[in-house]
Design an enzyme around this catalytic site. Sequence first.
Site, short mmCIF file in Angstrom:
data_model
loop_
_atom_site.label_atom_id
_atom_site.label_comp_id
_atom_site.label_asym_id
_atom_site.label_seq_id
_atom_site.Cartn_x
_atom_site.Cartn_y
_atom_site.Cartn_z
N HIS A 236 -7.92 5.80 -1.70
CA HIS A 236 -6.65 5.21 -1.30
C HIS A 236 -5.87 4.59 -2.46
O HIS A 236 -4.68 4.84 -2.64
CB HIS A 236 -6.86 4.15 -0.21
CG HIS A 236 -5.59 3.47 0.20
ND1 HIS A 236 -5.08 2.36 -0.46
CD2 HIS A 236 -4.69 3.77 1.17
CE1 HIS A 236 -3.96 1.99 0.10
NE2 HIS A 236 -3.68 2.83 1.09
N HIS B 13 -8.44 5.88 10.56
CA HIS B 13 -7.71 5.54 9.34
C HIS B 13 -8.67 5.44 8.15
O HIS B 13 -9.56 4.58 8.15
CB HIS B 13 -7.00 4.21 9.58
CG HIS B 13 -6.24 3.68 8.43
ND1 HIS B 13 -6.54 2.48 7.83
CD2 HIS B 13 -5.16 4.18 7.77
CE1 HIS B 13 -5.67 2.25 6.86
NE2 HIS B 13 -4.83 3.27 6.79
O1 G3P Z 1 -0.97 7.53 6.77
C1 G3P Z 1 -0.91 6.32 7.44
C2 G3P Z 1 -1.45 5.19 6.61
O2 G3P Z 1 -2.70 5.54 6.10
C3 G3P Z 1 -0.53 4.83 5.48
O3 G3P Z 1 -0.96 3.70 4.84
O4 G3P Z 1 -1.77 2.60 2.83
O5 G3P Z 1 -3.34 3.03 4.70
O6 G3P Z 1 -2.56 4.92 3.29
P1 G3P Z 1 -2.22 3.56 3.88
MG MG Z 2 -3.38 6.62 4.30
#
Ligand code: G3P
Ligand code: MG
Length: 232
Positions: A50, A9
């Site tokens: 992000h 992630h």
């Molecule tokens: O794509 C899954 C996840 O990354 C979505 O949440 O806020 O971490 O981008 P975020």
């Molecule tokens: Mg994400």
Amino acid sequence: MKDMICFAHRGASGHEPENTLLAIQKAIELESEWIEMDVFPVEHELVVIHDDDLERTTNGKGSVLQSSLAYLRSLDAGKGERIPYLNEVFDVIGSSAKLNIELKWIDTVERVVSTIEEYIKNHDWTYDRLLISSLFHDEVKKTKSLLPEIMTAPVFLGPPPDNFIEIAKDLQSYSMSMDVDYITGEIVNKAHQIGIKVVVFTVNTIEDIEKMKNIGVDGVFTNYPELLSKAE
Ligand code: G3P
Ligand code: MG
């Protein structure tokens, strides 16, 4: 846990600054099958970050969308890393992992499609190593209409709407990216009934990985890809 699909992630962001090339390198070192990165459109580029503002992850200030590329590239995104461009992400991953590009804004499709076409035509990339996802389901739909072979996923933040299955069907999606706080076995079963995988964000403990496995989830977004090999 070999049968759970691992998505690093924002890269292996528990170890290195999120959404940087260092975080990608760490995810590769930890043998994550997939690497997830977030992108915003700025000028003619897609920049990998992000938040829609700069304060949390860089030494800059203000809005990503209203910044110039020159300014964004002058910033420190952690450990001296620059905010990457999407093409640098493709270059660093090479043939070592699969890439999930999460579109964090509208007006991203042309740039995403042209980058993907370039890397499929002139580099060692194939559609089966690419997944496009977004909270902006129209962006996902447009990408799929231009690149029918691409795998896609709607992102659902919070509880999924009642018509989440219709949305996924309409997008002909490969998977759904679901919020860990709202996932249930029932949601997973409904997705599986129409052949769609469920990947849950963000799962950062062995205990939670095992819980996800027990309700039938197919994969997890985690900041710590090494946890998957420790879970039972
Ligand atoms: O794509 C899954 C996840 O990354 C979505 O949440 O806020 O971490 O981008 P975020
Ligand atoms: Mg994400």
